[in-house]
Write a protein that holds these residues in place. Structure first.
Motif, PDB file in Angstrom:
ATOM      1  N   TYR A  27       0.835  -1.191   0.000  1.00  0.00           N
ATOM      2  CA  TYR A  27       0.000   0.000   0.000  1.00  0.00           C
ATOM      3  C   TYR A  27       0.880   1.256   0.000  1.00  0.00           C
ATOM      4  O   TYR A  27       1.819   1.352   0.808  1.00  0.00           O
ATOM      5  CB  TYR A  27      -0.877   0.050   1.251  1.00  0.00           C
ATOM      6  N   PRO A  37      -3.418   7.581   0.988  1.00  0.00           N
ATOM      7  CA  PRO A  37      -4.654   7.003   0.438  1.00  0.00           C
ATOM      8  C   PRO A  37      -5.202   7.868  -0.694  1.00  0.00           C
ATOM      9  O   PRO A  37      -4.915   9.071  -0.773  1.00  0.00           O
ATOM     10  CB  PRO A  37      -5.602   7.009   1.636  1.00  0.00           C
ATOM     11  N   PRO A  87     -10.029   4.774   4.944  1.00  0.00           N
ATOM     12  CA  PRO A  87      -9.261   5.260   3.789  1.00  0.00           C
ATOM     13  C   PRO A  87      -9.192   4.162   2.742  1.00  0.00           C
ATOM     14  O   PRO A  87      -9.152   2.973   3.077  1.00  0.00           O
ATOM     15  CB  PRO A  87      -7.881   5.563   4.379  1.00  0.00           C
ATOM     16  N   GLN A  88      -9.222   4.531   1.475  1.00  0.00           N
ATOM     17  CA  GLN A  88      -9.091   3.530   0.418  1.00  0.00           C
ATOM     18  C   GLN A  88      -7.888   3.862  -0.458  1.00  0.00           C
ATOM     19  O   GLN A  88      -7.565   5.024  -0.691  1.00  0.00           O
ATOM     20  CB  GLN A  88     -10.373   3.396  -0.394  1.00  0.00           C
ATOM     21  N   TYR A  89      -7.230   2.815  -0.922  1.00  0.00           N
ATOM     22  CA  TYR A  89      -5.921   2.920  -1.561  1.00  0.00           C
ATOM     23  C   TYR A  89      -5.917   2.276  -2.937  1.00  0.00           C
ATOM     24  O   TYR A  89      -6.791   1.484  -3.286  1.00  0.00           O
ATOM     25  CB  TYR A  89      -4.862   2.207  -0.711  1.00  0.00           C
TER      26      TYR A  89
END
Length: 260
Positions: free
Chosen positions: A99, A103, A204-206
């Protein structure tokens, strides 16, 4: 002869390197409007367009595929995809995915109700005995996923969930506030469905990539360039372009948070 073999080996490795650079990375994602979706075969959405911009700046070619979320995860597990757009960061996934530190965005999961059947929900205990519409393969936070007071019923799409809601087949549905409002507009359901103030979870999105040679450097470079792009006026303009009336006031807040 050894020198000749060394030259052949060097040429062979160079060819492999060039082939690897020419090969496009395969990135999969779900239909998750307004973050990522297709319209007339063209990729669109806040996070999709940000990722495209960042990869272009890095000089990395991408092959995009829009698929159901469970299929996206299966392709990652089977090595059929190099990365995935808009995924949450969990301890279970850390062993296989890398990751970036930065984000793409943050989702805010809330409940939506049919206005003809209003609910008052201050916490999860208030959902006792209800059926909540969910999306297959989605994670809404430990508290919601582990709760036993209510029933979860998965649907294949956001549109299917809203259709079940207005037909009284579920009591409430859960989705991101942006996604919900965007879907309501697309389906012409404004005035018939509304969001409850209770926030179930924030995540949070990644954009994550599979662990492999050189991928750690790609994740690092992506994070640096993403952070830089979030400080530019083009990012604020992109957020404003996808804002619905109920989320328009949040675009500046998100831009400022992304610049930290």
């Amino acid at each position: 002869m050894p020198a000749f073999l060394s030259l052949l080996t060097a040429l062979f490795l160079t060819c492999l390197s060039l082939c690897a650079q020419a090969e496009k990375l395969r990135i999969v994602t779900d239909f998750w409007a307004p973050y990522a979706y297709q319209q007339n075969g063209q990729g669109m959405g806040i996070d999709y367009e940000v990722a495209v911009q960042v990869f272009e700046r890095l000089g990395v070619d991408i092959q995009w595929q829009f698929l159901p979320w469970k299929r996206c995860l299966a392709m990652l597990d089977q090595g059929e995809a190099d990365g995935v757009l808009d995924i949450f960061r969990t301890g279970e996934r850390e062993s296989t995915l890398l990751y970036p530190d930065e984000p793409l965005s943050e989702v805010q999961f809330v409940l939506f109700q049919a206005n003809t059947r209003p609910h008052t929900s201050k916490d999860l205990d208030d959902l006792q005995g209800l059926t909540i519409g969910t999306s297959a393969g989605y994670f809404y936070g430990d508290a919601f996923m582990q709760a036993s007071a209510f029933r979860r019923e998965a649907a294949s799409s956001q549109e299917a969930n809203f259709g079940k809601l207005i037909r009284n087949r579920v009591d409430l549905i859960i989705t991101d506030i942006r996604v919900g409002n965007f879907t309501l507009q697309a389906m012409g359901l404004e005035g018939q469905v509304s969001a409850l103030p209770l926030v179930i979870s924030r995540q949070p999105q990644y954009l994550a990539v599979r662990r492999g040679a050189g991928m750690d450097q790609l994740a690092l470079r992506f994070s640096i360039e993403l952070r830089r792009f979030k400080r530019e006026p083009a990012y604020t303009q992109l957020l404003a372009r996808y804002a619905t009336p109920s989320t328009a006031g949040k675009t500046v807040e998100q831009q400022e948070r992304g610049a930290l």
